[in-house]
Write an enzyme that holds these catalytic residues in place. Structure first.
Site, PDB file in Angstrom:
ATOM      1  N   GLY A   1     -33.036  55.763  20.468  1.00  0.00           N
ATOM      2  CA  GLY A   1     -34.182  55.840  19.566  1.00  0.00           C
ATOM      3  C   GLY A   1     -34.837  57.203  19.614  1.00  0.00           C
ATOM      4  O   GLY A   1     -34.188  58.221  19.867  1.00  0.00           O
ATOM      5  N   SER A   2     -36.122  57.220  19.403  1.00  0.00           N
ATOM      6  CA  SER A   2     -36.872  58.467  19.291  1.00  0.00           C
ATOM      7  C   SER A   2     -37.169  59.068  20.656  1.00  0.00           C
ATOM      8  O   SER A   2     -37.124  58.389  21.692  1.00  0.00           O
ATOM      9  CB  SER A   2     -38.189  58.224  18.558  1.00  0.00           C
ATOM     10  OG  SER A   2     -39.060  57.432  19.367  1.00  0.00           O
TER      11      SER A   2
ATOM     12  N   GLY B   1     -38.217  57.227  24.156  1.00  0.00           N
ATOM     13  CA  GLY B   1     -37.587  57.526  25.442  1.00  0.00           C
ATOM     14  C   GLY B   1     -38.615  57.855  26.509  1.00  0.00           C
ATOM     15  O   GLY B   1     -38.472  57.434  27.663  1.00  0.00           O
TER      16      GLY B   1
ATOM     17  N   CYS C   1     -27.387  59.394  14.121  1.00  0.00           N
ATOM     18  CA  CYS C   1     -27.776  60.074  15.357  1.00  0.00           C
ATOM     19  C   CYS C   1     -27.150  61.457  15.445  1.00  0.00           C
ATOM     20  O   CYS C   1     -27.792  62.416  15.879  1.00  0.00           O
ATOM     21  CB  CYS C   1     -27.360  59.253  16.579  1.00  0.00           C
ATOM     22  SG  CYS C   1     -28.065  57.605  16.644  1.00  0.00           S
TER      23      CYS C   1
ATOM     24  N   LYS D   1     -32.515  43.751  22.975  1.00  0.00           N
ATOM     25  CA  LYS D   1     -33.698  43.801  22.102  1.00  0.00           C
ATOM     26  C   LYS D   1     -33.338  44.695  20.931  1.00  0.00           C
ATOM     27  O   LYS D   1     -33.186  45.905  21.083  1.00  0.00           O
ATOM     28  CB  LYS D   1     -34.915  44.369  22.823  1.00  0.00           C
ATOM     29  CG  LYS D   1     -36.132  44.550  21.913  1.00  0.00           C
ATOM     30  CD  LYS D   1     -37.162  45.481  22.495  1.00  0.00           C
ATOM     31  CE  LYS D   1     -38.333  45.714  21.544  1.00  0.00           C
ATOM     32  NZ  LYS D   1     -37.949  46.290  20.246  1.00  0.00           N
TER      33      LYS D   1
ATOM     34  N   GLU E   1     -36.324  66.761  13.975  1.00  0.00           N
ATOM     35  CA  GLU E   1     -35.366  65.806  13.439  1.00  0.00           C
ATOM     36  C   GLU E   1     -35.837  65.300  12.080  1.00  0.00           C
ATOM     37  O   GLU E   1     -36.986  64.892  11.925  1.00  0.00           O
ATOM     38  CB  GLU E   1     -35.181  64.637  14.398  1.00  0.00           C
ATOM     39  CG  GLU E   1     -34.088  63.674  13.987  1.00  0.00           C
ATOM     40  CD  GLU E   1     -33.783  62.638  15.054  1.00  0.00           C
ATOM     41  OE1 GLU E   1     -32.601  62.306  15.232  1.00  0.00           O
ATOM     42  OE2 GLU E   1     -34.735  62.170  15.696  1.00  0.00           O
TER      43      GLU E   1
ATOM     44  N   GLU F   1     -30.462  57.877  24.661  1.00  0.00           N
ATOM     45  CA  GLU F   1     -29.976  58.702  23.557  1.00  0.00           C
ATOM     46  C   GLU F   1     -31.102  58.820  22.543  1.00  0.00           C
ATOM     47  O   GLU F   1     -31.465  57.848  21.887  1.00  0.00           O
ATOM     48  CB  GLU F   1     -28.737  58.103  22.893  1.00  0.00           C
ATOM     49  CG  GLU F   1     -28.163  59.047  21.836  1.00  0.00           C
ATOM     50  CD  GLU F   1     -27.267  58.387  20.825  1.00  0.00           C
ATOM     51  OE1 GLU F   1     -27.317  58.802  19.646  1.00  0.00           O
ATOM     52  OE2 GLU F   1     -26.527  57.464  21.203  1.00  0.00           O
TER      53      GLU F   1
END
Length: 462
Positions: free
Chosen positions: A208-209, A213, A264, A156, A363, A230
């Site tokens: 992703g974020s 997660g 990242c 996806k 971030e 991650e």
């Protein structure tokens, strides 16, 4: 009425492509086909699976000219950088080269009376939820070893990089990976979470974020489905007193600004020994002012737009708050006339920053970096660890022993010396704290995508 996913190009703000989303029942049927096809794929000799995956990668490389332009349109990376093929090939070729050794049985005994060993077997269907910032590199980390290990893969991709998912699936299928074994699906969040909650997969890999997660973990709760997550990062760089100053400036500023800061493991905060601080800051400003913000299809452009206006607005908000709290911006936005207040965002360097500011704690994922002065290693270590994240840390020094000792005290997944923003496929890619958990690349990447199975075979009956 069929729902669709629209990809808005950051280049011009227009709809680039639109794709229909699968309903939950359609998605279930796709996963069922993957599950049904997986045993036959796993039954192929390892060497045959490697040949087919390698052929698929060759097919992907044949698409390079088209893919480079598509990446510019989808997420804004300048065409001058040639896509992601160097890293894709490096990582994929390494994982293919170590497959036989990584997946070989671990033998405890093979005598006249016993054969005892641990074998690895595939988990079944691996669900890869890929991000938009490096849409091929991040997907390859899991897709290649998952297929080689005998799993089926359901991919996806992010809505911002739909074409990347289509290209990757088409290439691997062209190489000989069956269509049911390598599927690219267009799914919304609700369908994604429902499939996970139904224990549709043997493993879920998400990049992703932090919020994303957490959603994956909630969906998987009680299913005992393994997850690799991650998530966010706020990676630091540290310039020691003995560093090569020019190399440190070049490496750290490139790590902060490449891909419009949307990396990242990009550098988001820098700590410089007081003896080098003024010179480092002056050179960093010169370095950034040498960049060219503009249309990513222009070969002269070194920084394209951010992938979406809302991402640029997050960075603008962090910078504005920091300046209001006393930070000093060193880059004049007028030097970058392409900054349109939308997805095109001028880079920024901030000094007089503190860890009370969001720009030094949350971030940013954009072209901004804060620089602080430190008096010694101890202060640098304390500041580098003062974060909710832990993906990489970059240390600039001529002393490898000192870098290793500093690394022993850092809460992070990877320690770099005199480089930044890179994944070594021979080393495990992992993180700590809110950066998530799991293991990708290296032989540990294969272990994450397989399960151990013990064989205790007694050759005699007495």
């Amino acid at each position: 009425m069929t729902k669709t996913t629209k990809l808005i190009s950051p280049v011009n703000g227009e709809v680039l492509i639109e794709r229909p989303q699968l309903s939950l029942d359609e998605a279930r049927a796709s996963v069922a086909r993957a599950r049904a096809a997986q045993p036959a794929w796993a039954a192929l000799p390892l060497a045959e699976r490697i040949v087919r995956v390698r052929a698929g990668l060759a097919a992907l490389n044949e698409m390079k000219d088209a893919v480079v332009g598509e990446l510019a349109d989808q997420m804004g990376r300048p065409v001058r950088y040639g896509g992601e093929f160097g890293g894709v090939n490096e990582r994929a070729n390494h994982m293919l080269a170590i497959a036989e050794e990584a997946l070989s049985p671990v033998q405890a005994e093979d005598s006249e009376t016993f054969r005892r060993e641990i074998r690895r077997e595939p988990l079944g269907v691996i669900f890869v939820i890929a991000p938009w910032n490096y849409p091929f590199l991040t997907a390859i980390n899991t897709v290649v070893p998952a297929l080689v290990a005998g799993n089926a893969v359901v991919l996806k991709h992010a809505s911002q990089t739909l074409l990347a998912g289509e290209r990757l699936a088409a290439a691997l299928q062209k190489g000989g990976v069956p269509a049911d074994i390598m599927q690219n699906l267009i799914l919304d969040h609700d369908t994604t979470e429902a499939l996970i909650a139904e224990r549709s997969f043997g493993f879920v890999n998400f990049t992703g974020s932090v919020g994303g997660g957490r959603a994956i973990e909630r969906a998987a709760a009680g299913t005992f489905t393994g997850t690799g997550l991650e998530l966010g990062g706020k990676d630091p760089g540290y310039v020691r007193a003995d560093a090569d100053l020019d190399a440190a400036v070049d490496g750290l500023m490139d790590g902060a600004m490449f891909n419009s800061g949307q990396c990242c493991c990009g550098i988001e905060r820098i700590y410089v020994h007081e003896s080098l601080y003024d010179d480092f800051v002056a050179k960093a400003v010169t370095w950034v002012n040498g960049m060219t913000l503009g249309n990513p299809h222009d070969p002269a452009t070194t920084m394209g737009p951010m992938a979406h206006r809302r991402f640029a607005d997050v960075v603008r908000g962090q910078v504005a708050e920091a300046v209001a709290a006393g930070a000093k911006p060193l880059i004049d936005p007028a030097h970058f006339p392409a900054d349109d207040g939308g997805a095109y965002l001028a880079p920024q360097v901030l000094v007089d920053v503190t860890h009370d500011m969001r720009v030094m704690r949350e971030e940013s994922f954009g072209p901004v970096v804060g620089i602080m002065k430190v008096k010694d290693d101890a202060e640098a270590i304390a500041l580098m660890n003062d974060s909710d994240y832990g993906l990489t840390a970059s240390i600039w020094t001529k002393d490898a022993d000192a870098a290793a000792e500093i690394g022993n005290h850092l809460e992070t997944g990877t320690i770099f010396m005199n480089r930044a923003d890179y994944l070594d496929p021979a080393l495990v890619w992992t993180g700590t704290k809110d950066t998530g958990r799991g293991a990708a690349l290296s032989n540990l990447g294969y272990l994450a995508l397989t399960r151990p199975k013990s064989y205790h075979l007694k050759k005699v009956t007495k």
